[in-house]
Write an enzyme that holds these catalytic residues in place. Structure first.
Site, PDB file in Angstrom:
ATOM      1  N   LYS A  16      56.695 -23.348   0.297  1.00 45.96           N
ATOM      2  CA  LYS A  16      55.510 -23.403   1.145  1.00 45.96           C
ATOM      3  C   LYS A  16      55.908 -23.334   2.628  1.00 45.96           C
ATOM      4  O   LYS A  16      55.355 -22.565   3.406  1.00 45.96           O
ATOM      5  CB  LYS A  16      54.775 -24.706   0.855  1.00 45.96           C
ATOM      6  CG  LYS A  16      53.504 -24.865   1.632  1.00 45.96           C
ATOM      7  CD  LYS A  16      52.706 -26.052   1.130  1.00 45.96           C
ATOM      8  CE  LYS A  16      51.594 -26.356   2.094  1.00 45.96           C
ATOM      9  NZ  LYS A  16      51.432 -27.782   2.337  1.00 45.96           N
ATOM     10  N   ARG A  68      71.719 -24.399   7.832  1.00 46.38           N
ATOM     11  CA  ARG A  68      72.507 -25.633   7.876  1.00 46.38           C
ATOM     12  C   ARG A  68      73.109 -25.835   6.498  1.00 46.38           C
ATOM     13  O   ARG A  68      72.370 -26.084   5.533  1.00 46.38           O
ATOM     14  CB  ARG A  68      71.673 -26.845   8.289  1.00 46.38           C
ATOM     15  CG  ARG A  68      72.569 -28.102   8.373  1.00 46.38           C
ATOM     16  CD  ARG A  68      71.914 -29.277   9.072  1.00 46.38           C
ATOM     17  NE  ARG A  68      70.874 -29.907   8.272  1.00 46.38           N
ATOM     18  CZ  ARG A  68      70.311 -31.068   8.575  1.00 46.38           C
ATOM     19  NH1 ARG A  68      70.681 -31.731   9.672  1.00 46.38           N
ATOM     20  NH2 ARG A  68      69.348 -31.568   7.812  1.00 46.38           N
ATOM     21  N   HIS A 232      58.863 -29.799  13.191  1.00 54.17           N
ATOM     22  CA  HIS A 232      57.501 -29.446  12.794  1.00 54.17           C
ATOM     23  C   HIS A 232      57.055 -28.228  13.618  1.00 54.17           C
ATOM     24  O   HIS A 232      57.366 -28.159  14.814  1.00 54.17           O
ATOM     25  CB  HIS A 232      56.575 -30.645  13.052  1.00 54.17           C
ATOM     26  CG  HIS A 232      55.220 -30.509  12.435  1.00 54.17           C
ATOM     27  ND1 HIS A 232      54.233 -29.710  12.986  1.00 54.17           N
ATOM     28  CD2 HIS A 232      54.681 -31.062  11.322  1.00 54.17           C
ATOM     29  CE1 HIS A 232      53.146 -29.788  12.234  1.00 54.17           C
ATOM     30  NE2 HIS A 232      53.391 -30.590  11.215  1.00 54.17           N
ATOM     31  N   ASP A 277      73.512 -24.734  49.811  1.00 53.43           N
ATOM     32  CA  ASP A 277      74.808 -24.046  49.828  1.00 53.43           C
ATOM     33  C   ASP A 277      75.053 -23.285  48.526  1.00 53.43           C
ATOM     34  O   ASP A 277      74.133 -23.084  47.732  1.00 53.43           O
ATOM     35  CB  ASP A 277      75.958 -25.004  50.192  1.00 53.43           C
ATOM     36  CG  ASP A 277      76.102 -26.123  49.195  1.00 53.43           C
ATOM     37  OD1 ASP A 277      75.400 -26.100  48.163  1.00 53.43           O
ATOM     38  OD2 ASP A 277      76.927 -27.029  49.427  1.00 53.43           O
TER      39      ASP A 277
HETATM   40  N1  COA Z   1      58.592 -25.652   8.728  1.00 51.22           N
HETATM   41  C1  COA Z   1      57.591 -24.867   8.274  1.00 51.22           C
HETATM   42  N2  COA Z   1      56.380 -25.362   7.954  1.00 51.22           N
HETATM   43  C2  COA Z   1      56.171 -26.674   8.115  1.00 51.22           C
HETATM   44  C3  COA Z   1      57.184 -27.529   8.601  1.00 51.22           C
HETATM   45  C4  COA Z   1      58.446 -26.971   8.904  1.00 51.22           C
HETATM   46  N3  COA Z   1      59.447 -27.718   9.360  1.00 51.22           N
HETATM   47  N4  COA Z   1      56.708 -28.777   8.679  1.00 51.22           N
HETATM   48  C5  COA Z   1      55.447 -28.724   8.263  1.00 51.22           C
HETATM   49  N5  COA Z   1      55.109 -27.462   7.919  1.00 51.22           N
HETATM   50  C6  COA Z   1      53.809 -26.979   7.428  1.00 51.22           C
HETATM   51  C7  COA Z   1      53.288 -27.856   6.301  1.00 51.22           C
HETATM   52  O1  COA Z   1      53.724 -27.376   5.067  1.00 51.22           O
HETATM   53  C8  COA Z   1      51.814 -27.774   6.487  1.00 51.22           C
HETATM   54  O2  COA Z   1      51.324 -26.615   5.836  1.00 51.22           O
HETATM   55  P1  COA Z   1      49.808 -26.544   5.301  1.00 51.22           P
HETATM   56  O3  COA Z   1      48.937 -26.612   6.511  1.00 51.22           O
HETATM   57  O4  COA Z   1      49.747 -25.237   4.572  1.00 51.22           O
HETATM   58  O5  COA Z   1      49.635 -27.731   4.407  1.00 51.22           O
HETATM   59  C9  COA Z   1      51.613 -27.562   7.976  1.00 51.22           C
HETATM   60  O6  COA Z   1      52.879 -27.103   8.476  1.00 51.22           O
HETATM   61  C10 COA Z   1      51.258 -28.832   8.681  1.00 51.22           C
HETATM   62  O7  COA Z   1      52.173 -29.843   8.317  1.00 51.22           O
HETATM   63  P2  COA Z   1      51.786 -31.381   8.366  1.00 51.22           P
HETATM   64  O8  COA Z   1      50.816 -31.707   7.281  1.00 51.22           O
HETATM   65  O9  COA Z   1      51.389 -31.698   9.747  1.00 51.22           O
HETATM   66  O10 COA Z   1      53.169 -32.095   8.089  1.00 51.22           O
HETATM   67  P3  COA Z   1      53.731 -32.531   6.671  1.00 51.22           P
HETATM   68  O11 COA Z   1      53.314 -33.939   6.419  1.00 51.22           O
HETATM   69  O12 COA Z   1      53.441 -31.501   5.641  1.00 51.22           O
HETATM   70  O13 COA Z   1      55.298 -32.491   6.929  1.00 51.22           O
HETATM   71  C11 COA Z   1      57.460 -33.234   7.599  1.00 51.22           C
HETATM   72  C12 COA Z   1      55.957 -33.406   7.799  1.00 51.22           C
HETATM   73  C13 COA Z   1      58.190 -34.040   8.642  1.00 51.22           C
HETATM   74  C14 COA Z   1      57.845 -33.670   6.187  1.00 51.22           C
HETATM   75  C15 COA Z   1      57.766 -31.721   7.783  1.00 51.22           C
HETATM   76  O14 COA Z   1      57.375 -31.356   9.078  1.00 51.22           O
HETATM   77  C16 COA Z   1      59.198 -31.311   7.534  1.00 51.22           C
HETATM   78  O15 COA Z   1      59.596 -31.112   6.376  1.00 51.22           O
HETATM   79  N6  COA Z   1      60.002 -31.118   8.600  1.00 51.22           N
HETATM   80  C17 COA Z   1      61.371 -30.658   8.496  1.00 51.22           C
HETATM   81  C18 COA Z   1      62.267 -31.794   8.049  1.00 51.22           C
HETATM   82  C19 COA Z   1      63.689 -31.369   8.052  1.00 51.22           C
HETATM   83  O16 COA Z   1      64.028 -30.231   7.791  1.00 51.22           O
HETATM   84  N7  COA Z   1      64.575 -32.292   8.382  1.00 51.22           N
HETATM   85  C20 COA Z   1      65.971 -31.980   8.466  1.00 51.22           C
HETATM   86  C21 COA Z   1      66.467 -32.082   9.835  1.00 51.22           C
HETATM   87  S1  COA Z   1      66.513 -33.740  10.376  1.00 51.22           S
HETATM   88 MG    MG Z   2      71.309 -35.623   8.809  1.00 52.81          MG
END
Ligand code: COA
Ligand code: MG
Length: 294
Positions: A16, A68, A232, A277
């Site tokens: 997704k 990564r 995000h 400068d």
């Molecule tokens: N990349 C792509 N899409 C993302 C995303 C990301 N990093 N984070 C959220 N989305 C998408 C969601 O799937 C959601 O889609 P939808 O509208 O079709 O449902 C939309 O963006 C809005 O997301 P939201 O509901 O606000 O957040 P969430 O609760 O689904 O997700 C996290 C929150 C933090 C779990 C999510 O942002 C995430 O997985 N981030 C990356 C975490 C990561 O990779 N960490 C490793 C490094 S520390």
């Molecule tokens: Mg880590």
């Protein structure tokens, strides 16, 4: 190599989220095989990320595509690289990096895998997360002078470091970074600049707080950081904008460059009653270079 401002993590096992990747506007996406993927999903993530890269050949990418991998001591790193190199990722992020020797090791792996896959030698760059163990921060000054041609930048992370330290928090009472994390952050900035590579600030966890992200990102740029990690999609535009010079900075930079152009041979000029400068000239030129108007 242009400056990469926003670096958005996408969990590699999430079809997704991968499906939203092309529309995020991030300068770089980090397709994650490490901490955002549970152990049982690692093989699936490898396959999904490799397919994602293959479907986006280099000339059809809207963002740079980074991967990564898992840490060198996980037993997974070499398999991760072997799975993705043929699809020519723009770069590899190495977590839990313990110092320049780890970069050299990944470089050697890439030398062999690029040759095998017919990918241009040296094309795949590396950014380490260079602060995630207690010992790693002591090596941040060693990247300069280590002759690491693939090194594109340095970044740091607070979460794994606090785990490594047995700390219950990484914040000070006012909500900023505690001293140890400020120290590591500064060393990352200094280490990157000493090595002549991009300085990438760590992520802002509170992803619904746009004002907090903007303020801290602007402050990071003012200190010399060139970009920032994101978790995000909503953080991308704020980071992209925060790491560009403001209109006032650009206007001032133009005046500095013009003042020196009007005074050939001068090492110092006065602008609005302030001494200006050659370091100021260099800084002004760097700002105009960022905006593509140098
Ligand atoms: N990349 C792509 N899409 C993302 C995303 C990301 N990093 N984070 C959220 N989305 C998408 C969601 O799937 C959601 O889609 P939808 O509208 O079709 O449902 C939309 O963006 C809005 O997301 P939201 O509901 O606000 O957040 P969430 O609760 O689904 O997700 C996290 C929150 C933090 C779990 C999510 O942002 C995430 O997985 N981030 C990356 C975490 C990561 O990779 N960490 C490793 C490094 S520390
Ligand atoms: Mg880590």
């Amino acid at each position: 190599m242009s400056v990469l401002r926003s670096w958005l993590f996408i969990p590699g096992d999430s079809e997704k989220k991968l499906g939203k990747a092309d529309a995020t506007g991030a300068d770089a996406l980090i397709l994650d095989l490490e901490d955002s993927v549970a152990a049982e999903n690692k093989p699936r993530a490898r396959n999904l990320v490799a397919a994602f890269l293959r479907e986006r050949p280099k000339d059809a990418r809207t963002s740079q595509l980074w991967v990564r991998i898992n840490p060198l001591d996980s037993g997974l790193a070499l398999g991760d690289l072997a799975a993705v190199v043929a699809a020519a990722p723009d770069g590899i992020m190495l977590p839990k990096c313990t110092g320049p020797a780890d970069i050299l090791r990944v470089s050697h792996y890439l030398d062999a895998l690029e040759a095998q896959a017919g990918v241009t030698a040296g094309a795949i760059r590396i950014v380490p997360v260079a602060s995630e163990t207690a010992a790693a921060p002591f090596t941040l000054g060693d990247y300069a002078g280590a002759k690491l041609d693939r090194l594109l930048g340095l970044t740091w992370g607070a979460e794994d470091l606090s785990t490594a330290l047995g700390a219950s928090t990484n914040q000070d009472p006012a909500g900023g970074w505690a001293l140890t994390y400020r120290l590591v952050r500064s060393l990352t900035l200094l280490g990157a600049k000493a090595a002549g590579v991009q300085a990438i600030d760590t992520l802002y966890v509170d992803f619904r707080n746009e004002a907090g992200l903007r303020d801290t990102s602007r402050a990071a740029r003012a200190e010399g950081f060139t970009g920032r990690l994101a978790i995000h999609p909503a953080q991308v535009a704020v980071i992209n904008e925060s790491f560009l010079p403001s209109a006032e900075e650009i206007a001032h930079a133009r005046r500095v460059v013009a003042a020196f152009a009007d005074a050939p041979g001068a090492g110092t000029v006065a602008i609005d009653g302030r001494m200006t400068d050659l370091p100021h000239l260099k800084q002004a030129q760097a700002i105009l270079a960022l905006t593509g108007t140098a």
